[in-house]
Scaffold this motif. Structure first.
Motif, PDB file in Angstrom:
ATOM      1  N   TYR A   1       0.844  -1.195   0.000  1.00  0.00           N
ATOM      2  CA  TYR A   1       0.000   0.000   0.000  1.00  0.00           C
ATOM      3  C   TYR A   1       0.878   1.243   0.000  1.00  0.00           C
ATOM      4  O   TYR A   1       1.999   1.247   0.526  1.00  0.00           O
ATOM      5  CB  TYR A   1      -0.922   0.023   1.225  1.00  0.00           C
ATOM      6  CG  TYR A   1      -2.014  -1.016   1.158  1.00  0.00           C
ATOM      7  CD1 TYR A   1      -3.257  -0.719   0.617  1.00  0.00           C
ATOM      8  CD2 TYR A   1      -1.787  -2.307   1.643  1.00  0.00           C
ATOM      9  CE1 TYR A   1      -4.261  -1.676   0.543  1.00  0.00           C
ATOM     10  CE2 TYR A   1      -2.780  -3.268   1.576  1.00  0.00           C
ATOM     11  CZ  TYR A   1      -4.010  -2.941   1.026  1.00  0.00           C
ATOM     12  OH  TYR A   1      -4.982  -3.894   0.959  1.00  0.00           O
TER      13      TYR A   1
ATOM     14  N   THR B   1       0.567   5.809   0.263  1.00  0.00           N
ATOM     15  CA  THR B   1      -0.275   6.915   0.689  1.00  0.00           C
ATOM     16  C   THR B   1       0.184   8.210   0.041  1.00  0.00           C
ATOM     17  O   THR B   1       1.377   8.383  -0.261  1.00  0.00           O
ATOM     18  CB  THR B   1      -0.258   7.077   2.213  1.00  0.00           C
ATOM     19  OG1 THR B   1      -1.113   8.165   2.582  1.00  0.00           O
ATOM     20  CG2 THR B   1       1.156   7.347   2.712  1.00  0.00           C
TER      21      THR B   1
ATOM     22  N   HIS C   1      -4.873   9.683   1.697  1.00  0.00           N
ATOM     23  CA  HIS C   1      -5.530   8.420   1.434  1.00  0.00           C
ATOM     24  C   HIS C   1      -4.471   7.331   1.246  1.00  0.00           C
ATOM     25  O   HIS C   1      -3.309   7.620   0.936  1.00  0.00           O
ATOM     26  CB  HIS C   1      -6.408   8.503   0.183  1.00  0.00           C
ATOM     27  CG  HIS C   1      -7.459   9.559   0.249  1.00  0.00           C
ATOM     28  ND1 HIS C   1      -7.220  10.857  -0.162  1.00  0.00           N
ATOM     29  CD2 HIS C   1      -8.747   9.511   0.688  1.00  0.00           C
ATOM     30  CE1 HIS C   1      -8.318  11.572   0.006  1.00  0.00           C
ATOM     31  NE2 HIS C   1      -9.256  10.792   0.523  1.00  0.00           N
TER      32      HIS C   1
ATOM     33  N   TYR D   1      -3.644   3.709  -0.833  1.00  0.00           N
ATOM     34  CA  TYR D   1      -4.041   3.019  -2.054  1.00  0.00           C
ATOM     35  C   TYR D   1      -3.269   1.712  -2.193  1.00  0.00           C
ATOM     36  O   TYR D   1      -2.085   1.654  -1.841  1.00  0.00           O
ATOM     37  CB  TYR D   1      -3.751   3.888  -3.282  1.00  0.00           C
ATOM     38  CG  TYR D   1      -4.368   5.256  -3.235  1.00  0.00           C
ATOM     39  CD1 TYR D   1      -5.680   5.469  -3.647  1.00  0.00           C
ATOM     40  CD2 TYR D   1      -3.631   6.355  -2.787  1.00  0.00           C
ATOM     41  CE1 TYR D   1      -6.242   6.734  -3.623  1.00  0.00           C
ATOM     42  CE2 TYR D   1      -4.191   7.612  -2.745  1.00  0.00           C
ATOM     43  CZ  TYR D   1      -5.491   7.800  -3.167  1.00  0.00           C
ATOM     44  OH  TYR D   1      -6.045   9.061  -3.132  1.00  0.00           O
TER      45      TYR D   1
ATOM     46  N   ASP E   1     -11.081   0.009  -7.176  1.00  0.00           N
ATOM     47  CA  ASP E   1     -10.463   1.314  -7.404  1.00  0.00           C
ATOM     48  C   ASP E   1     -11.103   2.013  -8.600  1.00  0.00           C
ATOM     49  O   ASP E   1     -10.923   1.582  -9.749  1.00  0.00           O
ATOM     50  CB  ASP E   1      -8.962   1.135  -7.628  1.00  0.00           C
ATOM     51  CG  ASP E   1      -8.212   2.453  -7.643  1.00  0.00           C
ATOM     52  OD1 ASP E   1      -8.847   3.523  -7.671  1.00  0.00           O
ATOM     53  OD2 ASP E   1      -6.963   2.415  -7.631  1.00  0.00           O
TER      54      ASP E   1
ATOM     55  N   SER F   1      -0.717   6.158  -6.660  1.00  0.00           N
ATOM     56  CA  SER F   1      -2.130   5.797  -6.773  1.00  0.00           C
ATOM     57  C   SER F   1      -2.451   5.451  -8.219  1.00  0.00           C
ATOM     58  O   SER F   1      -1.619   5.608  -9.114  1.00  0.00           O
ATOM     59  CB  SER F   1      -3.021   6.949  -6.296  1.00  0.00           C
ATOM     60  OG  SER F   1      -2.866   8.079  -7.144  1.00  0.00           O
TER      61      SER F   1
END
Length: 371
Positions: free
Chosen positions: A90, A92, A96, A98, A131, A268
């Motif tokens: 993940y 960020t 947020h 992602y 997503d 992202s």
């Protein structure tokens, strides 16, 4: 390098077992097209080479900058090889978090950075995800945030999800991104509290752009979709950053560099699934040429039909061990609905079947490679 061939159908007449074989039904070889400036077919070694080779010879190789998180090889739509993107961790952006997979970067943009006419085409299948911001190809960033300012970043573009389950091609003007064309909603489940934005098979997504005539078309699996639109730009460009323009494959550039770990980007819009046969032309392909991209890839090569016994024929084709084939037939060329003959056949099992023709006057056969 992949060579696409289209094996069309043969007519077998029970009376004398004569074959109708026009010259155009022979397997055809598609010759080089000088307007094809980038072609990533994923058939060469991209695991140890750390790049996906541009087989046009123009040097638009797609580089892998994170040596510890590269794309993998998987089955392609043509029975050869595709690239596999998989969520691994993940990231960020400060606000947020992602899921992140892998990405490719094309940094040699000679001949493709600025295009007045273009065709952009790729095969893709999405794995399970939720997503709504995935970008398959990313060549732009909102100019109001771009380090290069309006002068360097307007007219950029991307193909991906624009807060939507389906794909769009969007371009950037002074104020932000706007949609110029799109594709159908082909995901498993786009609504509800737990959306599944995967697709069940590979699909061909193609966009043709004519900035001079101000016309844009999209094609889904080789067929026109949604009618003609307008682009309202004199040309499109690949942005990236002010100092290093680059095309991202499988993520959003976010105005960052393609190098891994030198800034916060990309962070992202990561793609998850498999991609194959990515192409960029510097002209608008015709509807027939787009159809050929689709059809030329889905039929088995070197189809042959022989009399096996007085009341049966053998249908035979060149098979690849990692592909699955479906034999289909017509009894009347006036119809277009092909019927399956027996069940799907893995290429690792056999490359032929026997069809009993007792009572049949004629049959047309084709062998389709399943996605």
């Amino acid at each position: 390098m992949r060579t696409s061939r289209l094996a069309l159908t043969l007519l077998i007449s029970i009376l004398g077992l004569s074959a109708l074989w026009p010259p155009q039904s022979l397997a055809r070889r598609l010759g080089p097209d000088p307007s094809l400036l980038l072609h990533l077919d994923f058939d060469e070694d991209f695991i140890t080479a750390d790049k996906v080779l541009d087989v046009t010879g123009n040097g638009h190789d797609a580089l892998q900058f994170d040596a510890t998180n590269n794309i993998a090889a998987t089955n392609g739509v043509f029975g050869t090889t595709a690239g596999q993107w998989t969520y691994k961790f993940y990231q960020t952006d400060g606000s947020h978090t992602y899921p992140a997979s892998q990405y490719l970067a094309v940094t040699n943009l000679d001949g493709i950075q600025y295009l007045t006419n273009a065709t952009i085409s790729f095969w893709a299948q999405f794995d399970v995800n939720g997503d709504y911001g995935i970008q398959v190809l990313s060549a732009g960033y909102p100019p109001i945030y771009a380090s290069g300012g309006l002068a360097q970043s307007t007219n950029g573009w991307f193909i991906g999800r624009d807060s939507s389950p389906n794909l769009y091609m969007c371009v950037y003007d002074d104020f932000g991104a706007y949609r110029i064309t799109g594709f159908p909603n082909d995901v498993v489940r786009s609504g509800g509290g737990s959306p599944d934005l995967s697709t069940t098979q590979m699909h061909l997504y193609t966009v043709t752009i004519d900035c001079v005539s101000n016309v844009v078309h999209s094609y889904y699996d080789g067929e026109p979709y949604g009618g003609a639109g307008t682009i309202d730009l004199p040309w499109i460009r690949i942005y990236g950053t002010a100092n290093l323009p680059w095309l991202a494959i499988g993520t959003a550039t976010e105005g960052g560099t393609p190098q891994w770990g030198d800034d916060l980007y990309p962070n992202s819009g990561y793609f998850v699934g498999r991609m194959d046969d990515i192409r960029i032309y510097n002209r608008t392909l015709s509807a027939g040429e787009v159809q050929a991209l689709y059809q030329g890839s889905i039929y088995a090569q070197n189809l042959a039909i022989h009399k096996a016994a007085p009341q049966s024929v053998q249908v035979r084709w060149d098979a690849r061990s990692n592909a699955v084939y479906q034999v289909e037939y017509l009894t009347n060329l006036a119809t277009t609905a092909w019927s399956p003959l027996q069940s799907a056949i893995p290429g690792s099992v056999t490359n032929s079947i026997i069809d009993l023709i007792l009572g049949q006057t004629a049959r047309y056969y084709r062998v389709r490679v399943l996605p």
